[in-house]
Design a protein around this motif. Structure first.
Motif, short mmCIF file in Angstrom:
data_model
loop_
_atom_site.label_atom_id
_atom_site.label_comp_id
_atom_site.label_asym_id
_atom_site.label_seq_id
_atom_site.Cartn_x
_atom_site.Cartn_y
_atom_site.Cartn_z
N ALA A 100 25.90 -0.77 -47.70
CA ALA A 100 26.59 -1.95 -48.23
C ALA A 100 26.67 -3.00 -47.14
N LYS A 125 27.43 -8.41 -51.04
CA LYS A 125 28.80 -8.72 -51.46
C LYS A 125 28.90 -10.00 -52.27
N VAL A 127 34.55 -2.64 -56.44
CA VAL A 127 35.11 -1.66 -55.52
C VAL A 127 36.31 -2.26 -54.78
N SER A 150 38.10 -1.23 -51.16
CA SER A 150 38.05 -0.32 -50.02
C SER A 150 39.29 -0.51 -49.14
N THR A 163 38.95 -3.84 -47.05
CA THR A 163 39.04 -5.14 -47.72
C THR A 163 40.39 -5.34 -48.40
N GLN A 191 36.31 -6.25 -54.75
CA GLN A 191 35.10 -7.04 -54.50
C GLN A 191 33.99 -6.44 -55.35
N LEU A 208 29.90 -5.48 -55.54
CA LEU A 208 28.64 -5.28 -54.83
C LEU A 208 27.50 -5.52 -55.80
N ASP A 213 26.95 4.42 -44.11
CA ASP A 213 28.03 3.48 -43.83
C ASP A 213 28.56 3.76 -42.43
N GLU A 222 35.67 4.97 -51.42
CA GLU A 222 35.43 3.99 -52.48
C GLU A 222 34.13 3.20 -52.26
N SER A 223 33.88 2.77 -51.04
CA SER A 223 32.67 1.98 -50.78
C SER A 223 31.41 2.80 -50.98
#
Length: 194
Positions: free
Chosen positions: A58, A83, A97, A99, A102, A106, A108, A127, A134-135
């Protein structure tokens, strides 16, 4: 400013504590521009992966890690879930998502051209940190929607309950912290403590 002493494969960093809520702080781990740390971590993560055809991450902090891992694996490309929706994207896929970093919803986006690259491929999701998951779950949704088979979920660090997950690979446990009135920080080891 209070700092957390961090070390990974001989690379040492002083990570500043950053409050993300009044009752929650992170030891800010940013690998995006840290060439030395990425080069130290990437080979060790690659060793933990099963055979893969493509890496996916991401935007933005995982990009340099995905690049270096792809280079080591001799893969010609990797895929980035963006994003924001870009005008050049054809038939994009999207997934919402929230996270821990953040702290707000947001979306993706995956370009249709990248979705075509993923179709039928064995994909490792990459990542910098997996905390609540979550991400990584959001990019997995995009990969699966594109027709990929997710064979691994990898990060440099795992936090909170992610440390106990058997479906991810990571290099080191990291912490989320509770700020104390005296300026110190207490590490939290599970999401229940948040």
């Amino acid at each position: 400013m209070a700092e957390f002493d961090f070390e990974l494969y001989g690379v040492r960093r002083k990570l500043p504590y950053v409050k993300i809520r009044e009752d929650l702080a992170l030891a800010s781990f940013v690998v995006l521009s840290d060439v030395e740390l990425v080069r130290a971590a990437a080979p060790h993560l690659v060793e933990k992966l099963p055979p893969v055809d493509l890496l996916m991450t991401a935007e933005a902090k995982g990009i340099s890690l995905a690049y270096e891992m792809s280079r080591i694996l001799n893969l010609p490309r990797f895929v980035v879930a963006r994003k924001s929706l870009k005008p050049y994207m054809q038939n994009p896929l999207s997934h919402k998502v929230v996270s821990i970093t953040t702290q707000k919803e947001q979306t993706l986006y995956l370009d249709g051209c990248d979705a075509a690259l993923l179709r039928g491929k064995r994909v490792a999701l990459v990542d910098d940190v997996i905390a609540t998951g979550e991400s990584i779950a959001a990019i997995e949704e995009l990969a699966v929607a594109a027709g990929a088979t997710v064979v691994a979920r990898a990060a440099i660090l795992a936090e909170l309950d992610a440390v106990h997950r058997d479906d991810i690979v990571y290099l080191k446990e990291h912490f989320v912290f509770r700020p104390n009135p005296d300026g110190s920080f207490t590490p939290l080891t599970s999401a229940a403590e948040m």
